[in-house]
Scaffold this motif. Structure first.
Motif, PDB file in Angstrom:
ATOM      1  N   HIS A  70       0.852  -1.201   0.000  1.00  0.00           N
ATOM      2  CA  HIS A  70       0.000   0.000   0.000  1.00  0.00           C
ATOM      3  C   HIS A  70       0.873   1.231   0.000  1.00  0.00           C
ATOM      4  CE1 HIS A  70      -3.174  -2.709   1.392  1.00  0.00           C
ATOM      5  NE2 HIS A  70      -2.249  -3.187   2.191  1.00  0.00           N
ATOM      6  N   ILE A  71       0.542   2.173  -0.868  1.00  0.00           N
ATOM      7  CA  ILE A  71       1.088   3.515  -0.750  1.00  0.00           C
ATOM      8  C   ILE A  71      -0.114   4.429  -0.895  1.00  0.00           C
ATOM      9  CG2 ILE A  71       3.513   3.298  -1.346  1.00  0.00           C
ATOM     10  CD1 ILE A  71       3.003   3.304  -4.113  1.00  0.00           C
ATOM     11  N   PRO A  72      -0.013   5.683  -0.490  1.00  0.00           N
ATOM     12  CA  PRO A  72      -1.235   6.507  -0.455  1.00  0.00           C
ATOM     13  C   PRO A  72      -2.049   6.412  -1.752  1.00  0.00           C
ATOM     14  CG  PRO A  72       0.600   7.701   0.495  1.00  0.00           C
ATOM     15  CD  PRO A  72       1.167   6.423  -0.051  1.00  0.00           C
ATOM     16  N   GLY A  73      -3.272   5.945  -1.617  1.00  0.00           N
ATOM     17  CA  GLY A  73      -4.155   5.880  -2.773  1.00  0.00           C
ATOM     18  C   GLY A  73      -3.980   4.658  -3.659  1.00  0.00           C
ATOM     19  N   THR A  75      -3.127   0.286  -3.872  1.00  0.00           N
ATOM     20  CA  THR A  75      -2.928  -1.007  -3.222  1.00  0.00           C
ATOM     21  C   THR A  75      -2.713  -2.057  -4.305  1.00  0.00           C
ATOM     22  OG1 THR A  75      -4.399  -0.363  -1.432  1.00  0.00           O
ATOM     23  CG2 THR A  75      -3.959  -2.694  -1.671  1.00  0.00           C
ATOM     24  N   GLN A 128      -1.989  11.168  -7.809  1.00  0.00           N
ATOM     25  CA  GLN A 128      -2.171  11.920  -6.575  1.00  0.00           C
ATOM     26  C   GLN A 128      -2.349  13.414  -6.890  1.00  0.00           C
ATOM     27  OE1 GLN A 128      -2.673  10.918  -3.608  1.00  0.00           O
ATOM     28  NE2 GLN A 128      -1.804  12.311  -2.102  1.00  0.00           N
ATOM     29  N   THR A 160       0.944  15.643  -0.745  1.00  0.00           N
ATOM     30  CA  THR A 160      -0.175  15.319   0.148  1.00  0.00           C
ATOM     31  C   THR A 160      -0.553  16.641   0.820  1.00  0.00           C
ATOM     32  OG1 THR A 160       1.435  14.709   1.849  1.00  0.00           O
ATOM     33  CG2 THR A 160       0.384  12.899   0.690  1.00  0.00           C
ATOM     34  N   THR A 162      -1.437  18.349   4.489  1.00  0.00           N
ATOM     35  CA  THR A 162      -1.343  18.149   5.924  1.00  0.00           C
ATOM     36  C   THR A 162      -1.748  19.435   6.618  1.00  0.00           C
ATOM     37  OG1 THR A 162       0.584  16.751   5.477  1.00  0.00           O
ATOM     38  CG2 THR A 162       0.239  17.390   7.755  1.00  0.00           C
TER      39      THR A 162
END
Length: 221
Positions: A70-73, A75, A128, A160, A162
């Motif tokens: 898994h990495i952000p967004g 799988t 992303q 990303t 934050t």
């Protein structure tokens, strides 16, 4: 009791160890491998590595440990095996950062075509960027995202958001790679923080200089 309750447990070793994590830790110890599993973890397995999080999901009906990344967004399932020892060795090798083609040669159950193709296409970075720029939730950051993405160097960084600031990271798979936070104060000024450096703090940067400043901060060795 139903008939199902009497069916043979496909994971007697896991049951005897008190869960998947303890079973993997024991197996890793036997084999002298480091799988980076927290000592308190019991069943839910997600192992942080420099190439994303690895997860292990045992199939219900038969003995099969499914390995995923898994990495952000994103799988991917990258293979499955019934052999706990082999699984543990593969996890350890992945954590060590062994080249992907070598990993696939060494562990026949591992299948990395989709994963490597996605990375070659610049994923997950390009997806992303488009997700963030089309998300109403991040509407306040759209202008800043557009400006950053317009730069041919910065658009290769993994973005990303934050606490309202845009975070840019050199390597999408490595949470510890060089990264900066940037937020817009007003039309004239931005604030930038370089993460992971001693005494990291917000620095005010004139809007006209912010792209050059970010490039320099992300480029430092």
């Amino acid at each position: 009791m139903s008939m199902d309750a009497h069916r043979k447990d496909p994971y007697p070793d896991v049951t005897a160890s008190g869960g998947l994590a303890p079973a993997m830790r024991e197996e890793a110890k036997l084999r002298g491998c480091d799988i980076g599993l927290a000592p308190w973890a019991t069943d839910v397995i997600s192992i942080e590595t420099a190439r994303g999080f690895l997860s292990v999901d045992p199939a219900a009906e038969e003995r099969l440990f499914r390995l995923g990344v898994h990495i952000p967004g994103f799988t991917w399932e990258i293979g499955s095996t019934g052999d706990l020892g082999l699984l543990v060795e593969a996890v350890a090798a992945w954590r060590e950062g062994i080249p992907l083609d070598e990993l696939q040669e060494r562990f026949e159950f591992i299948e990395l075509d989709e994963f490597t193709r996605a990375l070659e296409r610049g994923e997950p970075t390009s997806s992303q960027w488009s997700d963030l720029q089309s998300s109403d939730f991040h509407r306040r950051q759209w202008n800043l995202l557009r400006r950053l993405h317009a730069d041919e160097v910065l658009r290769n960084m993994f973005p990303t958001i934050t606490h309202g600031a845009v975070r840019l990271r050199v390597d999408p798979l490595d949470a510890t790679s060089r990264q900066v936070l940037v937020r817009e104060l007003d039309g004239e000024r931005h604030e930038v923080m370089r993460l992971g450096v001693p005494g990291a703090t917000w620095v005010e940067v004139p809007t006209g200089d912010v792209i050059a400043y970010l490039r320099a901060a992300l480029n430092e060795e």
